[in-house]
Write a protein that holds these residues in place. Structure first.
Motif, PDB file in Angstrom:
ATOM      1  N   ARG A  17       0.770  -1.472   0.393  1.00  0.00           N
ATOM      2  CA  ARG A  17      -0.292  -0.277   0.095  1.00  0.00           C
ATOM      3  C   ARG A  17       0.694   0.997  -0.067  1.00  0.00           C
ATOM      4  O   ARG A  17       1.782   1.605   0.599  1.00  0.00           O
ATOM      5  CB  ARG A  17      -1.299  -0.233   0.982  1.00  0.00           C
ATOM      6  N   ILE A  18       1.232   1.780  -1.152  1.00  0.00           N
ATOM      7  CA  ILE A  18       1.829   3.063  -1.451  1.00  0.00           C
ATOM      8  C   ILE A  18       0.997   4.663  -0.925  1.00  0.00           C
ATOM      9  O   ILE A  18       0.224   4.818  -2.033  1.00  0.00           O
ATOM     10  CB  ILE A  18       2.615   3.600  -2.927  1.00  0.00           C
ATOM     11  N   LEU A  19       1.719   5.415  -0.465  1.00  0.00           N
ATOM     12  CA  LEU A  19       1.213   6.052   0.057  1.00  0.00           C
ATOM     13  C   LEU A  19       1.904   7.538  -0.157  1.00  0.00           C
ATOM     14  O   LEU A  19       2.768   7.869   0.095  1.00  0.00           O
ATOM     15  CB  LEU A  19       0.648   7.102   2.024  1.00  0.00           C
ATOM     16  N   ILE A  20       1.434   8.382  -1.687  1.00  0.00           N
ATOM     17  CA  ILE A  20       2.153   9.705  -1.635  1.00  0.00           C
ATOM     18  C   ILE A  20       1.228  10.400  -1.184  1.00  0.00           C
ATOM     19  O   ILE A  20       0.094  10.971  -1.249  1.00  0.00           O
ATOM     20  CB  ILE A  20       2.072   9.972  -3.251  1.00  0.00           C
ATOM     21  N   TYR A  54       4.385   1.519   2.144  1.00  0.00           N
ATOM     22  CA  TYR A  54       5.504   2.686   1.640  1.00  0.00           C
ATOM     23  C   TYR A  54       4.950   4.062   1.727  1.00  0.00           C
ATOM     24  O   TYR A  54       4.132   4.196   0.766  1.00  0.00           O
ATOM     25  CB  TYR A  54       5.420   1.713  -0.039  1.00  0.00           C
ATOM     26  N   LEU A  55       5.971   5.190   2.298  1.00  0.00           N
ATOM     27  CA  LEU A  55       4.907   6.088   2.307  1.00  0.00           C
ATOM     28  C   LEU A  55       6.378   7.456   1.984  1.00  0.00           C
ATOM     29  O   LEU A  55       7.030   6.765   1.811  1.00  0.00           O
ATOM     30  CB  LEU A  55       5.561   7.039   3.667  1.00  0.00           C
ATOM     31  N   ILE A  56       5.706   8.293   0.964  1.00  0.00           N
ATOM     32  CA  ILE A  56       6.506   8.799  -0.850  1.00  0.00           C
ATOM     33  C   ILE A  56       5.799   9.840  -0.111  1.00  0.00           C
ATOM     34  O   ILE A  56       4.908  10.050  -0.371  1.00  0.00           O
ATOM     35  CB  ILE A  56       6.461   8.732  -1.541  1.00  0.00           C
ATOM     36  N   ILE A  57       6.768  11.300   1.099  1.00  0.00           N
ATOM     37  CA  ILE A  57       6.051  12.010   1.387  1.00  0.00           C
ATOM     38  C   ILE A  57       6.924  13.678   0.483  1.00  0.00           C
ATOM     39  O   ILE A  57       7.938  13.440   0.051  1.00  0.00           O
ATOM     40  CB  ILE A  57       7.010  12.627   2.624  1.00  0.00           C
ATOM     41  N   VAL A  58       6.335  14.429  -0.151  1.00  0.00           N
ATOM     42  CA  VAL A  58       6.970  15.682  -0.915  1.00  0.00           C
ATOM     43  C   VAL A  58       6.970  16.869  -0.062  1.00  0.00           C
ATOM     44  O   VAL A  58       5.455  17.009  -0.239  1.00  0.00           O
ATOM     45  CB  VAL A  58       6.222  15.289  -2.518  1.00  0.00           C
ATOM     46  N   GLU A  62       7.641  15.884  -9.839  1.00  0.00           N
ATOM     47  CA  GLU A  62       6.440  14.284 -10.603  1.00  0.00           C
ATOM     48  C   GLU A  62       7.037  12.642 -10.806  1.00  0.00           C
ATOM     49  O   GLU A  62       6.761  11.956 -11.037  1.00  0.00           O
ATOM     50  CB  GLU A  62       5.158  15.022 -11.316  1.00  0.00           C
ATOM     51  N   ALA A  63       8.181  13.140 -12.266  1.00  0.00           N
ATOM     52  CA  ALA A  63       8.332  12.147 -12.921  1.00  0.00           C
ATOM     53  C   ALA A  63       9.368  11.312 -11.678  1.00  0.00           C
ATOM     54  O   ALA A  63       9.421  10.265 -11.616  1.00  0.00           O
ATOM     55  CB  ALA A  63       9.448  12.692 -13.845  1.00  0.00           C
ATOM     56  N   LEU A  64       9.840  12.112 -10.970  1.00  0.00           N
ATOM     57  CA  LEU A  64      10.524  11.666  -9.730  1.00  0.00           C
ATOM     58  C   LEU A  64      10.116  10.895  -9.099  1.00  0.00           C
ATOM     59  O   LEU A  64       9.882   9.669  -8.125  1.00  0.00           O
ATOM     60  CB  LEU A  64      11.706  12.612  -8.571  1.00  0.00           C
ATOM     61  N   VAL A  98       7.482   5.566  -7.534  1.00  0.00           N
ATOM     62  CA  VAL A  98       6.002   4.452  -6.614  1.00  0.00           C
ATOM     63  C   VAL A  98       5.710   3.514  -8.277  1.00  0.00           C
ATOM     64  O   VAL A  98       5.430   2.132  -7.323  1.00  0.00           O
ATOM     65  CB  VAL A  98       4.376   5.141  -7.248  1.00  0.00           C
ATOM     66  N   GLU A  99       6.511   3.219  -9.031  1.00  0.00           N
ATOM     67  CA  GLU A  99       6.521   1.838  -9.282  1.00  0.00           C
ATOM     68  C   GLU A  99       7.745   1.147  -9.343  1.00  0.00           C
ATOM     69  O   GLU A  99       7.632   0.366  -9.457  1.00  0.00           O
ATOM     70  CB  GLU A  99       7.438   2.467 -11.473  1.00  0.00           C
ATOM     71  N   ALA A 100       8.786   1.783  -8.595  1.00  0.00           N
ATOM     72  CA  ALA A 100      10.075   1.094  -7.893  1.00  0.00           C
ATOM     73  C   ALA A 100       8.825   0.306  -7.055  1.00  0.00           C
ATOM     74  O   ALA A 100       9.630  -0.847  -6.540  1.00  0.00           O
ATOM     75  CB  ALA A 100      11.387   1.519  -7.221  1.00  0.00           C
ATOM     76  N   ALA A 101       8.533   0.932  -5.853  1.00  0.00           N
ATOM     77  CA  ALA A 101       7.755   0.496  -4.283  1.00  0.00           C
ATOM     78  C   ALA A 101       5.758  -0.812  -5.036  1.00  0.00           C
ATOM     79  O   ALA A 101       6.071  -1.577  -4.688  1.00  0.00           O
ATOM     80  CB  ALA A 101       7.131   1.723  -3.813  1.00  0.00           C
ATOM     81  N   GLY A 102       6.243  -0.698  -6.943  1.00  0.00           N
ATOM     82  CA  GLY A 102       4.961  -2.089  -6.943  1.00  0.00           C
ATOM     83  C   GLY A 102       3.761  -1.012  -7.380  1.00  0.00           C
ATOM     84  O   GLY A 102       2.524  -1.784  -7.549  1.00  0.00           O
ATOM     85  N   GLY A 103       4.045  -0.282  -7.510  1.00  0.00           N
ATOM     86  CA  GLY A 103       2.407   1.147  -8.184  1.00  0.00           C
ATOM     87  C   GLY A 103       2.711   0.813  -9.485  1.00  0.00           C
ATOM     88  O   GLY A 103       3.534   0.873 -10.046  1.00  0.00           O
TER      89      GLY A 103
END
Length: 184
Positions: A7-10, A62-66, A147-149, A154-159
């Motif tokens: 479960r990926i959270l941006i 998987y948490l991606i913070i911007v 955005e691209a990064l 996300v792709e590397a994490a499985g999304g």
């Protein structure tokens, strides 16, 4: 856990009323407007919600913070931070929400449920003190790169993601649009 089950959270955080302070939220808005994500990906405008973000954070793997960071870089420089570097970048007190973010992650840890992976994509701000819904021209220009990064992460994490079309427009409303007229 298989990558596709993560479960990926941006999470875009910041205050959109203080120029570059709103960069993370603006990235989240752009991603939500432009892309449809796989079911295991959630995009969230975390604003300055602090501890109110505990639920979504604890429900993710998987948490991606911007966000903006003061990392002694050049204005507009982008950083991918993990672990101790992430803690140091989030610890500055010149922001309306940064300390809350660290406190939130700490509280999640105390409860015993912090995502296995936490990545902060930070950008060095130009101006985070003046009141304006516009980003600085330097950070406005960096939106596509950030955005691209995030999409690569996300792709590397499985999304996965696909571009929106007229047949699947965004349903999320942006209530305080960016004032891009100030950037021309």
């Amino acid at each position: 856990m298989p990558e596709k089950d993560k479960r990926i959270l941006i999470l875009g955080v910041g205050n959109i009323l203080f120029t570059d302070e709103g960069f993370g939220v603006r990235v989240a808005e752009e991603l939500e407007q432009k892309y449809v994500f796989s079911d295991n990906v959630t995009v969230l405008d975390g604003g300055t919600l602090g501890l109110k973000l505990m639920g979504p954070i604890m429900e993710s793997d998987y948490l991606i913070i911007v966000d903006i960071v003061l990392n002694e870089g050049e204005p507009g420089e982008i950083f991918r931070l993990l672990g101790e570097d992430l803690n140091k970048a989030c610890a500055f007190k010149n922001s309306l929400h940064q300390t809350d973010l660290l406190d939130t992650l700490a509280q999640c840890s105390i409860i015993g449920n912090v995502p296995d992976d936490v990545v902060l994509f930070g950008i060095e701000p130009v101006n985070y003190k003046d009141m304006s819904a516009a980003l600085s021209p330097e950070l406005e220009a960096r939106l596509p790169q950030m955005e691209a990064l995030v999409l690569e992460e996300v792709e590397a994490a499985g999304g996965s993601h696909t571009l929106r079309t007229d047949k699947n427009p965004a349903t999320e409303k942006i209530y305080v649009p960016r004032d891009t007229s100030r950037n021309s």
